[in-house]
Design a protein around this motif. Structure first.
Motif, short mmCIF file in Angstrom:
data_model
loop_
_atom_site.label_atom_id
_atom_site.label_comp_id
_atom_site.label_asym_id
_atom_site.label_seq_id
_atom_site.Cartn_x
_atom_site.Cartn_y
_atom_site.Cartn_z
N ASP A 138 0.85 -1.19 0.00
CA ASP A 138 0.00 0.00 0.00
C ASP A 138 0.89 1.24 0.00
O ASP A 138 1.35 1.69 1.05
CB ASP A 138 -0.91 -0.01 1.22
CG ASP A 138 -1.77 1.24 1.32
OD1 ASP A 138 -1.95 1.91 0.28
OD2 ASP A 138 -2.25 1.55 2.43
N GLU A 139 1.15 1.79 -1.16
CA GLU A 139 2.05 2.94 -1.26
C GLU A 139 1.41 4.24 -0.79
O GLU A 139 2.10 5.26 -0.69
CB GLU A 139 2.54 3.08 -2.70
CG GLU A 139 3.39 1.90 -3.16
CD GLU A 139 3.95 2.07 -4.55
OE1 GLU A 139 3.62 3.09 -5.20
OE2 GLU A 139 4.71 1.20 -5.00
N SER A 140 0.11 4.22 -0.51
CA SER A 140 -0.54 5.43 -0.01
C SER A 140 -0.30 5.61 1.49
O SER A 140 -0.64 6.65 2.05
CB SER A 140 -2.05 5.38 -0.29
OG SER A 140 -2.66 4.33 0.45
N GLY B 185 -14.54 3.15 7.52
CA GLY B 185 -14.81 3.98 6.35
C GLY B 185 -14.42 3.30 5.06
O GLY B 185 -15.16 3.37 4.07
N GLY B 186 -13.28 2.62 5.05
CA GLY B 186 -12.87 1.88 3.86
C GLY B 186 -13.82 0.75 3.54
O GLY B 186 -14.18 0.53 2.37
N PRO C 104 -10.26 0.98 -8.70
CA PRO C 104 -9.71 1.21 -7.35
C PRO C 104 -9.91 0.07 -6.36
O PRO C 104 -9.39 0.14 -5.24
CB PRO C 104 -10.45 2.47 -6.88
CG PRO C 104 -11.75 2.44 -7.62
CD PRO C 104 -11.42 1.86 -8.96
N ALA C 105 -10.64 -0.98 -6.75
CA ALA C 105 -10.94 -2.06 -5.79
C ALA C 105 -9.68 -2.67 -5.20
O ALA C 105 -9.62 -2.96 -4.00
CB ALA C 105 -11.79 -3.13 -6.47
N HIS C 106 -8.66 -2.84 -6.03
CA HIS C 106 -7.43 -3.47 -5.53
C HIS C 106 -6.72 -2.57 -4.51
O HIS C 106 -6.03 -3.06 -3.61
CB HIS C 106 -6.50 -3.80 -6.70
CG HIS C 106 -5.83 -2.61 -7.32
ND1 HIS C 106 -4.56 -2.19 -6.97
CD2 HIS C 106 -6.27 -1.74 -8.28
CE1 HIS C 106 -4.25 -1.12 -7.68
NE2 HIS C 106 -5.25 -0.82 -8.48
N ARG C 107 -6.88 -1.26 -4.63
CA ARG C 107 -6.23 -0.35 -3.70
C ARG C 107 -6.83 -0.47 -2.31
O ARG C 107 -6.11 -0.38 -1.30
CB ARG C 107 -6.34 1.09 -4.21
CG ARG C 107 -5.61 1.32 -5.53
CD ARG C 107 -5.82 2.73 -6.05
NE ARG C 107 -5.44 3.73 -5.08
CZ ARG C 107 -6.16 4.82 -4.79
NH1 ARG C 107 -7.31 5.03 -5.40
NH2 ARG C 107 -5.73 5.68 -3.91
N TYR C 108 -8.13 -0.67 -2.22
CA TYR C 108 -8.77 -0.87 -0.93
C TYR C 108 -8.33 -2.19 -0.30
O TYR C 108 -8.14 -2.28 0.92
CB TYR C 108 -10.30 -0.83 -1.06
CG TYR C 108 -10.83 0.57 -1.21
CD1 TYR C 108 -11.19 1.32 -0.09
CD2 TYR C 108 -10.96 1.17 -2.46
CE1 TYR C 108 -11.68 2.62 -0.21
CE2 TYR C 108 -11.44 2.47 -2.59
CZ TYR C 108 -11.80 3.19 -1.46
OH TYR C 108 -12.25 4.48 -1.59
N PHE C 109 -8.17 -3.21 -1.14
CA PHE C 109 -7.72 -4.49 -0.61
C PHE C 109 -6.29 -4.38 -0.07
O PHE C 109 -5.96 -4.95 0.97
CB PHE C 109 -7.79 -5.56 -1.70
CG PHE C 109 -7.50 -6.95 -1.19
CD1 PHE C 109 -8.48 -7.67 -0.52
CD2 PHE C 109 -6.27 -7.53 -1.37
CE1 PHE C 109 -8.22 -8.94 -0.03
CE2 PHE C 109 -6.00 -8.80 -0.89
CZ PHE C 109 -6.98 -9.51 -0.22
N LYS C 110 -5.44 -3.64 -0.77
CA LYS C 110 -4.07 -3.43 -0.30
C LYS C 110 -4.05 -2.65 1.01
O LYS C 110 -3.29 -2.98 1.93
CB LYS C 110 -3.26 -2.70 -1.36
CG LYS C 110 -2.97 -3.54 -2.61
CD LYS C 110 -2.27 -2.72 -3.68
CE LYS C 110 -1.97 -3.56 -4.91
NZ LYS C 110 -1.36 -2.76 -6.00
N ARG C 111 -4.87 -1.62 1.10
CA ARG C 111 -4.93 -0.84 2.35
C ARG C 111 -5.45 -1.72 3.49
O ARG C 111 -4.93 -1.65 4.61
CB ARG C 111 -5.80 0.39 2.15
CG ARG C 111 -6.07 1.20 3.43
CD ARG C 111 -4.81 1.85 4.00
NE ARG C 111 -4.35 2.97 3.20
CZ ARG C 111 -4.76 4.23 3.34
NH1 ARG C 111 -5.67 4.53 4.25
NH2 ARG C 111 -4.25 5.18 2.57
#
Length: 326
Positions: free
Chosen positions: A154-156, A195-196, A295-302
């Protein structure tokens, strides 16, 4: 509309209207960095409930802002330290959003404090300009000799390795209150995870209404209906756990038992709820859910990285069991 509802609305509007605004602008214009800072140090004098409202919106938007480590970890650590000089020096800067900050809790690294000099390494720390460390029974401020940015899933939410080679350590407070700092941070993270998870549920529901198979929206199929119904129950239960942790401090006993138990419950439940919601969101989207364009994969990474912050769910359950069952 309550104060927290208004705060949530303002933060959501800001995040949608100015998605690329820097942390200094977001923190300064909305005053969110100083939510938990006492008014005499330039803050709003709020508590965990207001912090949770902001954290939930940041999690919903998958924001990269260093709110957790700055406005929660660092602020609560300095407050818990009880050093008047350190509070007067650090809290106004943090409240204004002038600097981000991070905190290394006990056990986060192998550190040694001797003769006012700090040595050792913190393998994984949330990225922040100002570094506070628990070492030698104290909270100290120190400038790392070296910072190495990790390449993470998760680079964010950047993580760094911090190395200290006999650097001067400036006292920032007493170290006895670190457990409360951890629990308040777990509570804020649980709100962010909620929230996520809520965003994943909303995205999956919207897609189930518009995606057609065999001439019907896939949301009309029983299997998808059941998935979404289970997710709704999961998200609302996570929200209850997060709100319980945010409100536990008001009922806090002399030893903080209520806060510790509520934080452990939220840390365990919300982590797993977010992971489940993020995974089911990808499943409902099908092939498009695993593409980089969606963006679904970004939520899974977070969700995956969040589940390791402050300990995995199993660690929270073990801590809860020790407290409740003795």
């Amino acid at each position: 509309m309550t104060v927290t509802d208004e705060l949530r609305h303002v933060v959501r509007s800001y995040l949608s209207g100015r998605p690329g605004a820097p942390w200094q602008a977001f923190a300064g214009e909305l005053g969110v960095a100083g939510l938990a800072v006492p008014e005499e140090y330039g803050g709003a004098g709020g508590g965990p409930a207001e912090v949770a409202a902001v954290a939930e919106e940041l999690g919903r938007a998958l924001s990269p802002y260093p709110f957790l480590q700055t406005a929660v970890l660092a602020v609560e650590a300095v407050k818990a330290g009880g050093d008047e000089e350190a509070m007067a020096r650090l809290l106004p800067v943090l409240a204004g959003g002038g600097r981000s900050a991070t905190v290394a809790l006990p056990g986060d690294g192998d550190l040694d404090l001797a003769d006012g000099l700090l040595s050792g390494t913190v393998p994984y720390a949330l990225a922040g300009d100002l570094v506070l460390v628990y070492a030698g029974g104290m909270l100290v401020e120190a400038e790392p000799t070296r910072r190495v940015r990790h390449r993470t899933m998760d680079e964010s939410r950047p993580l760094e390795e911090l190395t200290f080679d006999r650097v001067p350590a400036r006292r920032a407070g007493d170290g006895s209150g670190w457990a409360r700092v951890r629990d308040l941070s777990v509570a804020a993270l649980a709100a962010e995870q909620t929230g996520g998870a809520a965003s994943c549920l909303e995205t999956a529901t919207a897609y189930a209404k518009e995606r057609h198979q065999f001439g019907r929206p896939i949301g009309s199929f029983q299997a998808v209906k059941h998935k979404l119904a289970d997710l709704l129950l999961l998200v609302e239960s996570a929200r209850s756990a997060a709100l319980g942790a945010a409100g536990a401090e008001k009922a806090e006993g002399a030893e903080g038992a209520e806060l510790e138990e509520a934080a452990a419950i939220a840390g365990s439940y919300c982590s797993e709820a977010y992971l489940t919601a993020a995974g089911e969101n990808i499943q409902i989207h099908g092939g498009i859910g695993v593409t980089l364009e969606h963006p679904a994969h970004r939520y899974f990474k977070r969700a995956t990285s969040d589940a390791q912050l402050f300990g995995p769910p199993q660690a929270h359950r073990a801590r809860l069991a020790a407290r409740v069952l003795g």
